[in-house]
Write a protein that holds these residues in place. Structure first.
Motif, PDB file in Angstrom:
ATOM      1  N   PHE A  39       0.809  -1.226   0.000  1.00  0.00           N
ATOM      2  CA  PHE A  39       0.000   0.000   0.000  1.00  0.00           C
ATOM      3  C   PHE A  39       0.841   1.273   0.000  1.00  0.00           C
ATOM      4  O   PHE A  39       0.301   2.366   0.162  1.00  0.00           O
ATOM      5  N   LEU A  40       2.166   1.147  -0.174  1.00  0.00           N
ATOM      6  CA  LEU A  40       2.998   2.360  -0.130  1.00  0.00           C
ATOM      7  C   LEU A  40       2.618   3.295  -1.282  1.00  0.00           C
ATOM      8  O   LEU A  40       2.177   2.845  -2.342  1.00  0.00           O
ATOM      9  N   LEU A  69      -9.688   5.251  -3.223  1.00  0.00           N
ATOM     10  CA  LEU A  69      -8.831   6.448  -3.175  1.00  0.00           C
ATOM     11  C   LEU A  69      -9.019   7.285  -4.442  1.00  0.00           C
ATOM     12  O   LEU A  69      -9.203   8.502  -4.381  1.00  0.00           O
ATOM     13  N   ILE A  75     -10.697  11.311  -5.451  1.00  0.00           N
ATOM     14  CA  ILE A  75     -10.116  12.387  -6.272  1.00  0.00           C
ATOM     15  C   ILE A  75     -11.075  12.753  -7.403  1.00  0.00           C
ATOM     16  O   ILE A  75     -11.312  13.930  -7.673  1.00  0.00           O
ATOM     17  N   PHE A 113      -3.486   3.693 -10.041  1.00  0.00           N
ATOM     18  CA  PHE A 113      -4.933   3.941  -9.950  1.00  0.00           C
ATOM     19  C   PHE A 113      -5.676   3.518 -11.220  1.00  0.00           C
ATOM     20  O   PHE A 113      -6.626   2.748 -11.170  1.00  0.00           O
ATOM     21  N   ASP A 145      -5.391  -0.306 -11.943  1.00  0.00           N
ATOM     22  CA  ASP A 145      -6.098  -1.180 -11.015  1.00  0.00           C
ATOM     23  C   ASP A 145      -7.620  -1.030 -11.150  1.00  0.00           C
ATOM     24  O   ASP A 145      -8.363  -1.997 -10.998  1.00  0.00           O
ATOM     25  N   PHE A 157       4.158  12.419 -11.850  1.00  0.00           N
ATOM     26  CA  PHE A 157       2.724  12.329 -11.529  1.00  0.00           C
ATOM     27  C   PHE A 157       2.387  12.890 -10.163  1.00  0.00           C
ATOM     28  O   PHE A 157       1.233  13.147  -9.854  1.00  0.00           O
ATOM     29  N   LYS A 158       3.421  13.104  -9.333  1.00  0.00           N
ATOM     30  CA  LYS A 158       3.254  13.799  -8.049  1.00  0.00           C
ATOM     31  C   LYS A 158       4.633  14.254  -7.610  1.00  0.00           C
ATOM     32  O   LYS A 158       5.634  13.863  -8.227  1.00  0.00           O
ATOM     33  N   GLU A 176       3.097  19.266  -8.038  1.00  0.00           N
ATOM     34  CA  GLU A 176       3.104  20.198  -6.904  1.00  0.00           C
ATOM     35  C   GLU A 176       4.477  20.293  -6.230  1.00  0.00           C
ATOM     36  O   GLU A 176       4.573  20.381  -4.993  1.00  0.00           O
TER      37      GLU A 176
END
Ligand SMILES: NC(=O)c1ccc[n+]([C@@H]2O[C@H](COP(=O)([O-])OP(=O)(O)OC[C@H]3O[C@@H](n4cnc5c(N)ncnc54)[C@H](O)[C@@H]3O)[C@@H](O)[C@H]2O)c1
Ligand SMILES: O=c1ccn([C@@H]2O[C@H](COP(=O)(O)OP(=O)(O)O[C@H]3O[C@H](CO)[C@@H](O)[C@H](O)[C@H]3O)[C@@H](O)[C@H]2O)c(=O)[nH]1
Length: 480
Positions: free
Chosen positions: A158-159, A223, A227, A273, A276, A334-335, A421
């Motif tokens: 889940f990291l 999750l 968003i 995301f 999956d 992507f982040k 960001e």
């Protein structure tokens, strides 16, 4: 001595095994991969992935009880516990193309385990896989066994990238699924003992195999759904004058909703995301549940809508054309805090702008020119994506430059698009930025990182996702 071998030295295998090695000094951990350059990088001073805190952990254990090797068969043969952490991308061809998980790498790893094993093993699914994969893997392992017992466990990871080490040190939970047989339970206990070196036992959840496999897909779907929900609200905020940050804060104070994962953005990206959820959609369809499939598919459609909407905002604000105009793209990952660009919204936004003949100058502190060029040249699988995702022509390649400084990207630009960001984008000298740009100077903030009011005082026209619009933007044609 317990020996662990992990097949797959990627974003999950590398950090996860490094933390196990750090926390369990008496266990020998070997991470193996068929990709020699990746293993060489793990053995060098320049690790193949950028992840805060990872260098320290690797330096502390590498050469002691943590090893990286291409000798896959040897280390698998010697291990008691084999983690499989290979990639499971979306299939691009054949049955289920565009939705189903491609288990080619998983299957070949399983066949290799069956071939080279001479002792009993616990085989752990670390990769994210469709529910019921363990059954297929069991068949491969037992079909080829020569009196060897393989016990399969599901232990999804889940990291999140950018916070992988912190997530591994202090996970919300570790999930272990196994068969409800004595051998299955024994294997669950053996793996639980590994994590119990540092994870409180009440956070180690043990379930049956199918619950563990499905929980991973469900967690990512929930999750991503948050968003897409907040992004859908952001469109309505722009239309009504509401402020999406205020709406997120207001709803997030309800303890049943909670404050996390409610940041409106240009869209979610990352290797997980979309893949999956598509996988979940496919499983629902295969199980005769089209309504459930359509419900989850909508999460991806809203994400595509959000990227499309952003491109349309940019183009319509700039007099309905960006042809020949220089646009600075700040951020491509992507982040923040990762160099990973898999499924980054920046790819779709850049392609959309190039489709309107913009000239792009791209800057990201962690993404190389090579990577950006490859990403923009890659044809996206089109299962029913909007038409704005146009394939890149050779001419549009010439319209892209990649630079190593934000100010360089911005110089002489008509507009700036903030797509990741990164903290440094908050702290740019925006007066200096304004002076170096063409006028009117536009900022399109896809991550809501800048102080829009301050920028407006300097003279910028600012678009922030889901925020009350500048009068300039209000008069522009409606976007969708
Ligand atoms: N990236 C994440 O943040 C994340 C988080 C949780 C779960 N996951 C899941 O974990 C899995 C791995 O993801 P990743 O991001 O680490 O992928 P990755 O592409 O970074 O790494 C996978 C590695 O497996 C290697 N590999 C493939 N087949 C092999 C074989 N037969 N033998 C040896 N090596 C082989 C590849 O060379 C590659 O280096 C996926 O199923 C993913 O969905 C990823
Ligand atoms: O409020 C938010 C939170 C995230 N994002 C975006 O969502 C994407 C995914 O972010 P994040 O979930 O933080 O990173 P990942 O590394 O993709 O991690 C997700 O996917 C992994 C792979 O399955 C899981 O292990 C993690 O639990 C899950 O968070 C990124 O583009 C973010 O910018 C938003 O737009 N708004």
């Amino acid at each position: 001595m317990v020996k662990i071998c992990c097949i797959g030295a990627g974003y999950v295998g590398g950090p996860t095994m490094a933390v196990i090695a750090l926390k369990c000094p008496e266990i020998e951990v070997v991470v193996v991969d068929i990709a020699a350059p990746r293993i060489n990088a793990w053995n060098s001073d320049h690790l193949p992935i950028y992840e805060p805190g990872l260098d320290d952990v690797v330096k502390k254990c590498r050469g002691k009880n943590l090893f990286f090797s291409t000798d896959v068969e040897k280390h698998v043969a010697e291990a008691n516990i084999v983690f499989v952490s290979v990639n499971t991308p979306t299939k691009t061809q054949g049955l289920g193309a565009g939705k189903a998980a491609d288990l080619t790498y998983w299957e070949s790893a399983a066949r290799m385990i069956a071939d080279v094993s001479k002792t009993d093993k616990i085989v752990v699914e670390k990769s994210t896989v469709p529910v019921k994969t363990a059954e297929a893997i069991e068949r491969i392992l037992t079909h080829n066994r020569k009196g060897i017992n393989f016990t399969i466990l599901s232990n999804p990871e889940f990291l999140a990238e950018g916070t992988a080490i912190a997530d591994l040190f202090n996970p919300d939970r570790v999930l272990i699924g196994g068969r409800e047989t004595p051998e299955g339970q024994k294997a669950i206990h053996a793996l639980r003992d590994v994590y119990a070196h540092w994870v409180p036992v009440d956070r180690i959840l043990c379930t049956n195999l199918w619950s563990a496999e499905l929980s991973k897909l469900a967690a990512n779907a929930f999750l991503a759904q948050r968003i897409s929900s907040v992004n859908a609200m952001s469109a309505l905020c722009e239309a009504t004058g509401a402020d999406v940050s205020q709406v997120s804060h207001s709803i997030g104070t309800d303890s049943r909703i909670g404050p996390k994962f409610l940041n409106a953005s240009v869209g979610f990206g990352g290797s997980c995301f979309q893949k999956d959820i598509l996988n979940l959609v496919y499983i629902c369809e295969c199980n005769g549940l089209p309504e459930v499939a359509n419900y989850w598919k909508q999460v991806i459609k809203v994400n595509d809508y959000q990227k499309n909407r952003f491109v349309n905002r940019v183009v319509s604000s700039m007099f309905n054309t960006v042809s020949g105009k220089k646009i600075a793209v700040l951020g491509f990952a992507f982040k923040k805090d990762t160099g990973d660009t898999r499924e980054t919204p920046a790819i779709d936004v850049c392609k959309g702008l190039l489709g309107d003949k913009a000239k792009l100058s791209i800057y990201d502190p962690q993404v190389s020119e090579d990577q950006i060029t490859r990403d923009l040249a890659m044809k996206k699988f089109d299962w029913d994506h909007p038409a704005h995702l146009q394939p890149l022509s050779p001419t549009s390649n010439k319209q892209v430059s990649v630079v190593w400084d934000a100010y360089e990207a911005i110089k002489d630009a008509h507009g700036i698009c903030i797509l990741t960001e990164w903290d440094e984008f908050k702290n740019l000298d925006y007066k200096k930025v304004f002076d170096s740009m063409q006028k009117p100077a536009f900022v399109f903030d896809g991550r809501n990182v800048v102080d829009a009011n301050k920028l407006r005082e300097i003279g910028f026209i600012v678009y922030s996702i889901g925020k009350p619009l500048d009068s300039w933007l209000k008069d522009m044609p409606a976007v969708a």
